[in-house]
Design a protein around this motif. Sequence first.
Motif, short mmCIF file in Angstrom:
data_model
loop_
_atom_site.label_atom_id
_atom_site.label_comp_id
_atom_site.label_asym_id
_atom_site.label_seq_id
_atom_site.Cartn_x
_atom_site.Cartn_y
_atom_site.Cartn_z
N ARG A 75 58.47 54.28 25.83
CA ARG A 75 58.87 55.26 26.42
C ARG A 75 58.32 55.93 25.46
O ARG A 75 58.45 57.49 24.90
CB ARG A 75 60.17 55.20 26.95
CG ARG A 75 60.12 54.91 28.61
CD ARG A 75 61.42 54.42 29.09
NE ARG A 75 61.94 55.44 30.43
CZ ARG A 75 62.71 55.72 31.02
NH1 ARG A 75 63.57 55.13 30.45
NH2 ARG A 75 62.72 55.61 32.18
N GLY A 95 53.11 53.68 36.10
CA GLY A 95 54.74 53.13 37.54
C GLY A 95 55.06 52.09 36.53
O GLY A 95 56.02 51.29 37.16
N ARG A 98 58.11 51.78 35.10
CA ARG A 98 59.72 51.80 36.96
C ARG A 98 59.52 50.56 37.12
O ARG A 98 60.49 50.50 37.91
CB ARG A 98 59.01 53.06 37.94
CG ARG A 98 59.33 53.07 38.87
CD ARG A 98 60.98 53.59 38.37
NE ARG A 98 61.93 53.90 39.70
CZ ARG A 98 63.04 53.41 38.92
NH1 ARG A 98 63.91 53.52 38.01
NH2 ARG A 98 64.14 53.33 40.40
N GLN A 99 58.30 50.45 37.66
CA GLN A 99 58.27 48.16 37.46
C GLN A 99 59.29 47.52 37.61
O GLN A 99 60.11 47.01 37.83
CB GLN A 99 57.33 47.79 38.37
CG GLN A 99 56.36 48.64 39.07
CD GLN A 99 54.71 47.70 39.26
OE1 GLN A 99 54.45 47.67 38.22
NE2 GLN A 99 54.55 48.68 40.00
N GLN A 101 62.13 48.70 35.42
CA GLN A 101 63.52 49.19 35.12
C GLN A 101 64.01 48.71 36.92
O GLN A 101 65.18 48.48 37.29
CB GLN A 101 63.39 50.82 35.63
CG GLN A 101 62.86 51.17 34.35
CD GLN A 101 62.64 52.57 34.14
OE1 GLN A 101 62.40 53.38 35.44
NE2 GLN A 101 63.55 53.78 33.69
N ALA A 154 67.68 51.77 34.28
CA ALA A 154 67.35 51.82 35.71
C ALA A 154 67.43 53.23 36.68
O ALA A 154 66.51 54.14 37.58
CB ALA A 154 67.35 51.17 36.85
#
Length: 174
Positions: A75, A95, A98-99, A101, A154
């Motif tokens: 990040r 993305g 995010r998966q 997380q 998350a």
Amino acid sequence: DERMVLKGDQFVGTWPEKRLETLREAVAKQAELDALLAGIDVAAPAWGVKPTVRAELQHVVERFESASTAVETFRRGQDDLEKRYKQDRIPFDFGAIRQVQVGAVGLAKYAMGMIRSAHASLIDSGTDPDAAAAQVESLVESALRFAFRCHQFAGGFDDEANELFGELRGLLRV
């Protein structure tokens, strides 16, 4: 070596060396994110369940820590990567972060569910009731601390995780 051939005089200025390097980097980053996601999947055959509840909880925490450290590192450089990938017209699915997380929430649910299901057997283990209660309380507190860390990482829980968190809080002696 292919690089030396492509850097030869006939390809100078025509071969997109920089774009090729960026593409290789993007492939490596995607593979790293995929490996992180696979590493926190408790349903994967390579998970390797540990013999005791405490050892399994520690295993879950270690997997989370390695994944969260890698995601935070990723990040920090995400803005630069997005600019470079856009400049070189290389598609990349950010993305996947995010998966990972969401996978961390799955780890929290796994840990909380494991402690919830082991609660009764630990209390009825036939040992000193006070010692068993202290052991259970320690495991519940550890699972709640871990779940909170996953929640922070998350950005929240789903309904099932919220319910499990509430159930575990109810198991603590006040």
